[in-house]
Design an enzyme around this catalytic site. Structure first.
Site, PDB file in Angstrom:
ATOM      1  N   TYR A  47       0.828  -1.201   0.000  1.00 46.14           N
ATOM      2  CA  TYR A  47       0.000   0.000   0.000  1.00 46.14           C
ATOM      3  C   TYR A  47       0.863   1.252   0.000  1.00 46.14           C
ATOM      4  CZ  TYR A  47      -3.557   3.385   1.438  1.00 46.14           C
ATOM      5  OH  TYR A  47      -4.401   4.483   1.508  1.00 46.14           O
TER       6      TYR A  47
ATOM      7  N   LYS B 154       1.356   4.009  -3.087  1.00 48.78           N
ATOM      8  CA  LYS B 154       1.064   5.434  -2.950  1.00 48.78           C
ATOM      9  C   LYS B 154       2.241   6.284  -3.417  1.00 48.78           C
ATOM     10  CE  LYS B 154      -3.131   5.468  -1.340  1.00 48.78           C
ATOM     11  NZ  LYS B 154      -4.235   6.007  -2.164  1.00 48.78           N
TER      12      LYS B 154
END
Length: 241
Positions: free
Chosen positions: A135, A139
């Site tokens: 994650y 990003k």
């Protein structure tokens, strides 16, 4: 870029962060036209949704950004509050598709070659190209790819944690029992984040207040760059306007 009569495009306005950004921008006298494009759009009877005469809503298919009509308007500011989790998408491949590819290609489609535009992306605290967490790495990769698009001004926000019911949209909400003990001083209401984002959109990176503690991050290509506002700066900047 003029300071009044600006236009704004919001991608991801049906999520908690995007919904609050939409409210902030509609209430701001700086913006005269506001576009909300997405797979779904906000119900017009939503509490607190004012100045709806400014609002242009359009349902689009992120698989076909070239057909979405992004260039039908010359957007001064493009807000990107899109995002998801691996749990929701079912696989890492699908997660990257939604969290990166949809975001980048929509922003690319909204960019006008003959118009100065500001791009604002809501990322996540802890984002890093070197992260072991998919994650956080995704990003950072999205930040990097957005910076390479060549917007006149790119600003990235990395909020750390949300308070109350909005923490359900936080990447590591399942760890909240642990993080609550160490993050109580950095957690914020989503409306605080949205206010800081609206202030940044109005001012631009060159005019951000010292309280934002903004830094310039170079892209992996060595040529592109973006202005980064971390959680602490976001909290403090919300008190300035």
């Amino acid at each position: 870029m003029s300071v009044v009569g600006q236009s704004a495009l919001i991608l991801g306005a049906t999520g908690s962060v995007g919904r609050n950004i939409l409210k902030e921008v509609l209430d701001s006298p700086r913006f005269s036209r506001v576009g909300e494009f997405g797979r779904r759009t906000t119900a017009l009877d939503t509490d607190g949704l004012n100045n709806k005469g400014k609002l242009i809503q359009k349902v689009i298919d992120y698989e076909k950004p070239a057909e979405a009509g992004f260039k039908d308007e010359k957007w001064d500011v493009v807000f990107v509050a899109m995002g998801t989790t691996r749990t929701k998408t079912g696989s890492l491949e699908n997660f990257i598709k939604v969290d990166q590819d949809y975001v980048v290609e929509a922003a690319r489609a909204a960019k006008q070659a003959d118009h100065k535009q500001r791009l604002i992306y809501v990322s996540s605290g802890g984002a890093s190209l070197n992260s072991w967490f998919p994650y956080m790495k995704s990003k950072a990769q999205t930040e990097d790819r957005l910076a390479s698009l060549g917007y006149s001004d790119t600003i990235v926000f990395r909020p750390a944690k949300f308070l109350g019911k909005d923490q359900a949209e936080w990447a590591f909400a399942p760890l909240s029992r642990v993080t609550d003990r160490i993050a109580i001083d950095i957690a914020m209401q989503v409306k605080v984040l949205a206010k800081s984002i609206r202030i940044a959109a109005e001012l631009g990176s060159s005019a951000l207040p010292p309280s934002a503690e903004a830094t310039v991050i170079r892209g992996s290509d060595g040529a592109s760059k973006f202005t980064l506002v971390q959680n602490k700066g976001c909290l403090r900047m919300s008190e300035t306007g």
